[in-house]
Design a protein around this motif. Sequence first.
Motif, short mmCIF file in Angstrom:
data_model
loop_
_atom_site.label_atom_id
_atom_site.label_comp_id
_atom_site.label_asym_id
_atom_site.label_seq_id
_atom_site.Cartn_x
_atom_site.Cartn_y
_atom_site.Cartn_z
N ARG A 18 -3.56 0.68 -3.00
CA ARG A 18 -3.37 -0.68 -2.51
C ARG A 18 -3.24 -1.64 -3.68
O ARG A 18 -3.78 -1.40 -4.77
CB ARG A 18 -4.52 -1.11 -1.59
CG ARG A 18 -5.84 -1.56 -2.23
CD ARG A 18 -6.61 -0.48 -3.01
NE ARG A 18 -6.94 0.67 -2.19
CZ ARG A 18 -8.11 0.86 -1.59
NH1 ARG A 18 -9.07 -0.02 -1.75
NH2 ARG A 18 -8.35 1.97 -0.91
N TRP A 53 0.81 -1.21 0.00
CA TRP A 53 0.00 0.00 0.00
C TRP A 53 0.85 1.25 0.00
O TRP A 53 2.07 1.20 0.17
CB TRP A 53 -0.98 0.00 1.17
CG TRP A 53 -0.40 0.23 2.54
CD1 TRP A 53 -0.29 1.42 3.20
CD2 TRP A 53 0.14 -0.76 3.42
NE1 TRP A 53 0.27 1.24 4.44
CE2 TRP A 53 0.54 -0.09 4.60
CE3 TRP A 53 0.33 -2.14 3.34
CZ2 TRP A 53 1.13 -0.76 5.68
CZ3 TRP A 53 0.90 -2.80 4.41
CH2 TRP A 53 1.27 -2.12 5.56
N LEU A 67 -9.45 -1.19 3.73
CA LEU A 67 -8.75 -0.01 3.22
C LEU A 67 -9.72 1.15 3.06
O LEU A 67 -10.77 0.99 2.44
CB LEU A 67 -8.10 -0.31 1.87
CG LEU A 67 -6.77 -1.08 1.83
CD1 LEU A 67 -5.68 -0.33 2.57
CD2 LEU A 67 -6.92 -2.48 2.35
#
Length: 202
Positions: free
Chosen positions: A136, A112, A130
């Motif tokens: 990501r 990420w 997330l």
Amino acid sequence: RREQAMKTISMTAAEMAARVARFAALRPIAAQQDATIPQAAADLVWARQLLPVIGLESNARTPINSDAPIRGAAGMTMTHAVCPPGTGPSLHAHRKTFETFTVLKGRFELTWNDDGNNRLELGLFDTVSLPPGVCRAFSNIADDDSILQVIITGGVHDMEDIAFSTQIGQRLLDEFGAPTRAKLEAVGFTFNASATVSSSSE
């Protein structure tokens, strides 16, 4: 204080059948069926198979979940992402939605931030969520096909919600040429996710 009574509802067998997704019957999204896009290029932008499970309400259709057997779950969507070893979507961000992954089979590496230098490994049934705006990527690090459950919440998850990093856009140009990148852009992908982008340009 007195609790308000809850009124229940009944469902017929046919109504319940419309709320069931059988894994064996799931099919990849239609946008993945363009054989003119090289497989190696497609592997940069999505899992080898994206199998929609729960889509948006019946009046909202997007390329990502239009073929889901279950329709409508208060704005939540669910997809199973099947990835052969060494594959998985490259660095991308969601503009408005949260993306929550749970490993259903195998092992994945999550990287990420814009440079992808942060990493962690996810094993069976591990979960990570997330928030919007964070780049990501995930990759299957097992020896066989691995499967991620992908749940999207917090907004309408359509092609306008996803932006791949500028590095991925350049890699597509360098390795596969402008026509291949143009085909992916025609699906709706953009390649402009970067920390240096001003809010006025979004």
